[in-house]
Design a protein around this motif. Structure first.
Motif, PDB file in Angstrom:
ATOM      1  N   ILE A 249       9.204  -5.355  -1.516  1.00 26.08           N
ATOM      2  CA  ILE A 249       9.597  -6.502  -0.689  1.00 26.08           C
ATOM      3  C   ILE A 249      10.297  -6.001   0.567  1.00 26.08           C
ATOM      4  O   ILE A 249      10.052  -6.491   1.675  1.00 26.08           O
ATOM      5  N   THR A 250      11.142  -5.007   0.399  1.00 27.33           N
ATOM      6  CA  THR A 250      11.848  -4.415   1.539  1.00 27.33           C
ATOM      7  C   THR A 250      10.850  -3.888   2.569  1.00 27.33           C
ATOM      8  O   THR A 250      10.990  -4.148   3.769  1.00 27.33           O
ATOM      9  N   GLN A 251       9.830  -3.176   2.110  1.00 26.87           N
ATOM     10  CA  GLN A 251       8.866  -2.586   3.032  1.00 26.87           C
ATOM     11  C   GLN A 251       8.007  -3.644   3.720  1.00 26.87           C
ATOM     12  O   GLN A 251       7.723  -3.539   4.922  1.00 26.87           O
ATOM     13  N   ALA A 252       7.595  -4.661   2.994  1.00 25.07           N
ATOM     14  CA  ALA A 252       6.774  -5.721   3.601  1.00 25.07           C
ATOM     15  C   ALA A 252       7.594  -6.519   4.617  1.00 25.07           C
ATOM     16  O   ALA A 252       7.101  -6.838   5.711  1.00 25.07           O
ATOM     17  N   ALA A 253       8.832  -6.830   4.283  1.00 23.44           N
ATOM     18  CA  ALA A 253       9.686  -7.564   5.221  1.00 23.44           C
ATOM     19  C   ALA A 253      10.003  -6.701   6.442  1.00 23.44           C
ATOM     20  O   ALA A 253      10.068  -7.210   7.572  1.00 23.44           O
TER      21      ALA A 253
ATOM     22  N   PRO B 294      -0.170  -6.520 -10.681  1.00 23.02           N
ATOM     23  CA  PRO B 294       0.008  -5.095 -10.985  1.00 23.02           C
ATOM     24  C   PRO B 294       0.604  -4.343  -9.790  1.00 23.02           C
ATOM     25  O   PRO B 294       0.216  -4.589  -8.648  1.00 23.02           O
ATOM     26  N   PRO B 295       1.536  -3.440 -10.037  1.00 23.82           N
ATOM     27  CA  PRO B 295       2.174  -2.705  -8.944  1.00 23.82           C
ATOM     28  C   PRO B 295       1.220  -1.779  -8.187  1.00 23.82           C
ATOM     29  O   PRO B 295       1.504  -1.413  -7.059  1.00 23.82           O
ATOM     30  N   GLU B 296       0.077  -1.440  -8.792  1.00 21.90           N
ATOM     31  CA  GLU B 296      -0.871  -0.545  -8.128  1.00 21.90           C
ATOM     32  C   GLU B 296      -1.412  -1.144  -6.829  1.00 21.90           C
ATOM     33  O   GLU B 296      -1.889  -0.423  -5.954  1.00 21.90           O
ATOM     34  N   SER B 297      -1.386  -2.459  -6.700  1.00 22.79           N
ATOM     35  CA  SER B 297      -1.929  -3.098  -5.505  1.00 22.79           C
ATOM     36  C   SER B 297      -0.981  -3.011  -4.317  1.00 22.79           C
ATOM     37  O   SER B 297      -1.389  -3.252  -3.183  1.00 22.79           O
ATOM     38  N   GLY B 298       0.251  -2.639  -4.547  1.00 26.15           N
ATOM     39  CA  GLY B 298       1.249  -2.604  -3.472  1.00 26.15           C
ATOM     40  C   GLY B 298       0.989  -1.622  -2.356  1.00 26.15           C
ATOM     41  O   GLY B 298       1.022  -2.004  -1.173  1.00 26.15           O
ATOM     42  N   PRO B 299       0.725  -0.342  -2.637  1.00 22.35           N
ATOM     43  CA  PRO B 299       0.549   0.620  -1.546  1.00 22.35           C
ATOM     44  C   PRO B 299      -0.580   0.265  -0.584  1.00 22.35           C
ATOM     45  O   PRO B 299      -0.437   0.408   0.629  1.00 22.35           O
ATOM     46  N   ALA B 300      -1.696  -0.211  -1.104  1.00 21.01           N
ATOM     47  CA  ALA B 300      -2.813  -0.591  -0.229  1.00 21.01           C
ATOM     48  C   ALA B 300      -2.426  -1.777   0.645  1.00 21.01           C
ATOM     49  O   ALA B 300      -2.778  -1.827   1.831  1.00 21.01           O
ATOM     50  N   LEU B 301      -1.701  -2.711   0.076  1.00 21.19           N
ATOM     51  CA  LEU B 301      -1.249  -3.873   0.831  1.00 21.19           C
ATOM     52  C   LEU B 301      -0.320  -3.448   1.964  1.00 21.19           C
ATOM     53  O   LEU B 301      -0.478  -3.888   3.114  1.00 21.19           O
ATOM     54  N   LEU B 302       0.619  -2.576   1.668  1.00 23.80           N
ATOM     55  CA  LEU B 302       1.551  -2.094   2.691  1.00 23.80           C
ATOM     56  C   LEU B 302       0.827  -1.294   3.769  1.00 23.80           C
ATOM     57  O   LEU B 302       1.156  -1.404   4.956  1.00 23.80           O
ATOM     58  N   ALA B 303      -0.174  -0.516   3.375  1.00 24.66           N
ATOM     59  CA  ALA B 303      -0.964   0.245   4.353  1.00 24.66           C
ATOM     60  C   ALA B 303      -1.714  -0.705   5.289  1.00 24.66           C
ATOM     61  O   ALA B 303      -1.818  -0.451   6.498  1.00 24.66           O
ATOM     62  N   GLY B 304      -2.214  -1.810   4.742  1.00 27.20           N
ATOM     63  CA  GLY B 304      -2.886  -2.808   5.568  1.00 27.20           C
ATOM     64  C   GLY B 304      -1.935  -3.442   6.569  1.00 27.20           C
ATOM     65  O   GLY B 304      -2.297  -3.663   7.736  1.00 27.20           O
TER      66      GLY B 304
END
Length: 165
Positions: free
Chosen positions: A98-102, A142-152
């Motif tokens: 959440i910190t990284q997305a915000a 699932p937490p695995e989806s987080g890094p790709a989302l942040l990269a996008g």
């Protein structure tokens, strides 16, 4: 003209109220203070989800105002402040995604304001991503989806130049 060697600095001891308080005995040790802070954070952890939900609702209101007043720097700043609060709150409670997305939304708003432009698509992508990372952080995805989302999100932000000043 020759450069002259500077004179050595003279340190003068200053006695102030703070320096006297710092030398007093008593109070908590650093370890005890840290333990108390960690216990407080753990006790407040259950309230985090309500706080972030309220902050996201407020962010939506501020982003709606920004959409209506695209050239208004104050509307951008208000949205930035709320996004930075979400970022900081996530960091305090260990919700790094959440910190990284915000933080990505903060960077986007900063770049848009500096470029004096607006992109509803980029802002909407970040707002949708914040919903998704909350679902990840709350265990609904699932937490695995987080890094790709942040990269996008990083790719979206990088479409706007970093201000040079």
């Amino acid at each position: 003209m020759l450069l002259q060697r500077p004179k050595p600095a003279t340190l003068l001891p200053v006695t102030s109220r703070f320096s006297r308080l710092a030398l007093r005995d008593g109070g908590k040790s650093a370890g005890d203070a840290l333990a108390a802070a960690e216990a407080f954070i753990a006790a407040e952890q259950e309230k985090y989800f309500g706080w972030v939900a309220a902050d996201l609702d407020e962010l939506d209101r501020r982003l709606a105002r920004l959409a209506a007043e695209r050239d208004n720097a104050e509307a951008n700043e208000a949205a930035y402040i709320k996004a930075s609060h979400i970022r900081d709150l996530g960091g305090s409670f260990g919700h790094d995604i959440i910190t990284q997305a915000a933080d990505s939304l903060c960077e986007l708003l900063y770049r848009l304001r500096a470029a004096q432009t607006y992109s509803q698509e980029a802002i909407s992508a970040h707002r949708a991503a914040l919903k998704l990372v909350c679902a990840i952080s709350f265990g609904a995805m699932p937490p695995e989806s987080g890094p790709a989302l942040l990269a996008g999100l990083r790719q979206v932000v990088d479409k706007y130049p970093r201000p040079t000043r």
